[in-house]
Design a protein around this motif. Sequence first.
Motif, mmCIF file in Angstrom:
data_model
loop_
_atom_site.group_PDB
_atom_site.id
_atom_site.type_symbol
_atom_site.label_atom_id
_atom_site.label_comp_id
_atom_site.label_asym_id
_atom_site.label_seq_id
_atom_site.Cartn_x
_atom_site.Cartn_y
_atom_site.Cartn_z
ATOM 1 N N GLY A 54 -9.164 -3.577 -2.853
ATOM 2 C CA GLY A 54 -7.766 -3.433 -2.464
ATOM 3 C C GLY A 54 -7.558 -3.810 -1.013
ATOM 4 N N SER A 55 -6.422 -3.420 -0.492
ATOM 5 C CA SER A 55 -6.114 -3.723 0.909
ATOM 6 C C SER A 55 -6.060 -2.427 1.698
ATOM 7 C CB SER A 55 -4.784 -4.467 1.004
ATOM 8 O OG SER A 55 -3.750 -3.699 0.424
ATOM 9 N N LEU A 56 -6.438 -2.549 2.970
ATOM 10 C CA LEU A 56 -6.471 -1.375 3.841
ATOM 11 C C LEU A 56 -5.423 -1.540 4.928
ATOM 12 C CD1 LEU A 56 -8.178 1.228 4.368
ATOM 13 C CD2 LEU A 56 -9.475 -0.148 6.010
ATOM 14 N N CYS A 57 -4.614 -0.494 5.106
ATOM 15 C CA CYS A 57 -3.624 -0.515 6.178
ATOM 16 C C CYS A 57 -3.695 0.837 6.869
ATOM 17 C CB CYS A 57 -2.228 -0.784 5.612
ATOM 18 S SG CYS A 57 -0.968 -0.920 6.893
ATOM 19 N N GLY A 58 -4.134 0.831 8.121
ATOM 20 C CA GLY A 58 -4.401 2.109 8.751
ATOM 21 C C GLY A 58 -5.518 2.773 7.980
ATOM 22 N N GLY A 59 -5.340 4.028 7.614
ATOM 23 C CA GLY A 59 -6.344 4.719 6.838
ATOM 24 C C GLY A 59 -6.009 4.793 5.360
ATOM 25 N N ILE A 60 -5.140 3.914 4.902
ATOM 26 C CA ILE A 60 -4.691 3.951 3.513
ATOM 27 C C ILE A 60 -5.155 2.711 2.769
ATOM 28 C CG2 ILE A 60 -2.679 4.017 1.974
ATOM 29 C CD1 ILE A 60 -3.051 6.580 3.594
ATOM 30 N N VAL A 61 -5.829 2.937 1.618
ATOM 31 C CA VAL A 61 -6.220 1.817 0.783
ATOM 32 C C VAL A 61 -5.262 1.744 -0.407
ATOM 33 C CG1 VAL A 61 -7.918 3.153 -0.579
ATOM 34 C CG2 VAL A 61 -8.135 0.668 -0.377
ATOM 35 N N THR A 62 -4.880 0.538 -0.745
ATOM 36 C CA THR A 62 -3.963 0.315 -1.860
ATOM 37 C C THR A 62 -4.709 -0.365 -2.994
ATOM 38 O OG1 THR A 62 -2.083 0.083 -0.359
ATOM 39 C CG2 THR A 62 -1.811 -0.812 -2.579
ATOM 40 N N CYS A 63 -4.646 0.223 -4.179
ATOM 41 C CA CYS A 63 -5.298 -0.345 -5.353
ATOM 42 C C CYS A 63 -4.657 -1.704 -5.680
ATOM 43 C CB CYS A 63 -5.155 0.611 -6.542
ATOM 44 S SG CYS A 63 -5.925 -0.034 -8.057
ATOM 45 N N PRO A 64 -5.502 -2.709 -5.928
ATOM 46 C CA PRO A 64 -4.948 -4.042 -6.179
ATOM 47 C C PRO A 64 -4.250 -4.184 -7.533
ATOM 48 C CG PRO A 64 -7.322 -4.069 -6.464
ATOM 49 C CD PRO A 64 -6.965 -2.700 -5.940
ATOM 50 N N TRP A 65 -4.441 -3.224 -8.441
ATOM 51 C CA TRP A 65 -3.863 -3.401 -9.770
ATOM 52 C C TRP A 65 -2.398 -2.949 -9.841
ATOM 53 C CZ3 TRP A 65 -8.048 -2.097 -14.037
ATOM 54 C CH2 TRP A 65 -9.059 -3.073 -13.963
ATOM 55 N N HIS A 66 -2.117 -1.719 -9.443
ATOM 56 C CA HIS A 66 -0.735 -1.228 -9.566
ATOM 57 C C HIS A 66 -0.253 -0.499 -8.324
ATOM 58 C CE1 HIS A 66 -2.825 -0.977 -13.561
ATOM 59 N NE2 HIS A 66 -1.854 -1.824 -13.858
ATOM 60 N N GLY A 67 -1.023 -0.554 -7.262
ATOM 61 C CA GLY A 67 -0.512 -0.084 -5.988
ATOM 62 C C GLY A 67 -0.667 1.391 -5.661
ATOM 63 N N TRP A 68 -1.452 2.137 -6.439
ATOM 64 C CA TRP A 68 -1.695 3.519 -6.016
ATOM 65 C C TRP A 68 -2.374 3.497 -4.652
ATOM 66 C CZ3 TRP A 68 -3.354 7.716 -10.063
ATOM 67 C CH2 TRP A 68 -2.385 7.777 -11.069
ATOM 68 N N GLN A 69 -2.033 4.486 -3.827
ATOM 69 C CA GLN A 69 -2.546 4.499 -2.461
ATOM 70 C C GLN A 69 -3.306 5.792 -2.174
ATOM 71 O OE1 GLN A 69 1.205 3.662 -0.333
ATOM 72 N NE2 GLN A 69 0.311 1.675 0.168
ATOM 73 N N PHE A 70 -4.419 5.637 -1.461
ATOM 74 C CA PHE A 70 -5.288 6.772 -1.146
ATOM 75 C C PHE A 70 -5.646 6.780 0.329
ATOM 76 C CE2 PHE A 70 -5.844 5.689 -5.542
ATOM 77 C CZ PHE A 70 -5.883 6.915 -6.192
ATOM 78 N N ASP A 71 -5.703 7.990 0.890
ATOM 79 C CA ASP A 71 -6.204 8.192 2.245
ATOM 80 C C ASP A 71 -7.728 8.112 2.176
ATOM 81 O OD1 ASP A 71 -7.293 9.514 4.545
ATOM 82 O OD2 ASP A 71 -5.299 10.351 4.924
ATOM 83 N N VAL A 72 -8.327 7.178 2.900
ATOM 84 C CA VAL A 72 -9.780 6.991 2.785
ATOM 85 C C VAL A 72 -10.569 8.110 3.472
ATOM 86 C CG1 VAL A 72 -9.676 4.494 2.464
ATOM 87 C CG2 VAL A 72 -9.871 5.440 4.781
ATOM 88 N N ALA A 73 -9.925 8.884 4.324
ATOM 89 C CA ALA A 73 -10.625 9.991 4.988
ATOM 90 C C ALA A 73 -10.689 11.224 4.091
ATOM 91 C CB ALA A 73 -9.929 10.334 6.303
ATOM 92 N N SER A 74 -9.601 11.513 3.404
ATOM 93 C CA SER A 74 -9.531 12.717 2.571
ATOM 94 C C SER A 74 -9.718 12.423 1.084
ATOM 95 C CB SER A 74 -8.180 13.408 2.764
ATOM 96 O OG SER A 74 -7.138 12.600 2.243
ATOM 97 N N GLY A 75 -9.546 11.173 0.691
ATOM 98 C CA GLY A 75 -9.596 10.797 -0.714
ATOM 99 C C GLY A 75 -8.314 11.099 -1.467
ATOM 100 N N ARG A 76 -7.321 11.659 -0.788
ATOM 101 C CA ARG A 76 -6.109 12.104 -1.478
ATOM 102 C C ARG A 76 -5.149 10.950 -1.767
ATOM 103 N NH1 ARG A 76 -5.831 17.447 -1.820
ATOM 104 N NH2 ARG A 76 -7.074 18.699 -0.390
ATOM 105 N N HIS A 77 -4.560 11.036 -2.951
ATOM 106 C CA HIS A 77 -3.468 10.135 -3.304
ATOM 107 C C HIS A 77 -2.300 10.425 -2.364
ATOM 108 C CE1 HIS A 77 -0.111 8.508 -5.653
ATOM 109 N NE2 HIS A 77 -1.002 7.798 -6.322
ATOM 110 N N ARG A 78 -1.597 9.387 -1.985
ATOM 111 C CA ARG A 78 -0.529 9.590 -0.996
ATOM 112 C C ARG A 78 0.624 10.430 -1.505
ATOM 113 N NH1 ARG A 78 1.755 4.886 2.556
ATOM 114 N NH2 ARG A 78 2.379 6.574 3.894
ATOM 115 N N LEU A 79 0.869 10.382 -2.815
ATOM 116 C CA LEU A 79 2.047 11.063 -3.341
ATOM 117 C C LEU A 79 1.720 12.287 -4.189
ATOM 118 C CD1 LEU A 79 4.127 7.918 -4.390
ATOM 119 C CD2 LEU A 79 4.236 9.230 -2.258
#
Length: 110
Positions: A54-79
């Motif tokens: 996926g792509s990384l922006c700041g500390g957030i990685v975005t899944c390349p398939w449907h755009g779910w986003q995760f904080d790479v430090a905590s592993g938590r989904h953004r929403l």
Amino acid sequence: MGDWIDIAASGECPPGTVLERVVDDRIVALANVDGRWHAIDGLCPHQGGPLGQGSLCGGIVTCPWHGWQFDVASGRHRLSATVRQTVHEVREEEGRVLVRLMPPHGDHAA
Ligand code: FES
């Protein structure tokens, strides 16, 4: 607790990028956030997309398939507070990046 495993040369994952690796039959997404290393389970819990591709922006990685986003430090989904990737220990040593795999969902006591 597992061993430290060498998964990449530091230069393979420049700042602002994420890298996919298979480590002991698990998929790991390695992220370099401005020189700070993070590693989370790389299998997206939505439909199995490759977070390490996926792509990384700041500390957030975005899944390349449907755009779910995760904080790479905590592993938590953004929403969603209930969706969380396992976070692995990671360190850099002499130009290499090493990870120590954690049990699923970061249950260190397991
Ligand atoms: S598989 Fe990752 S968002 Fe759908």
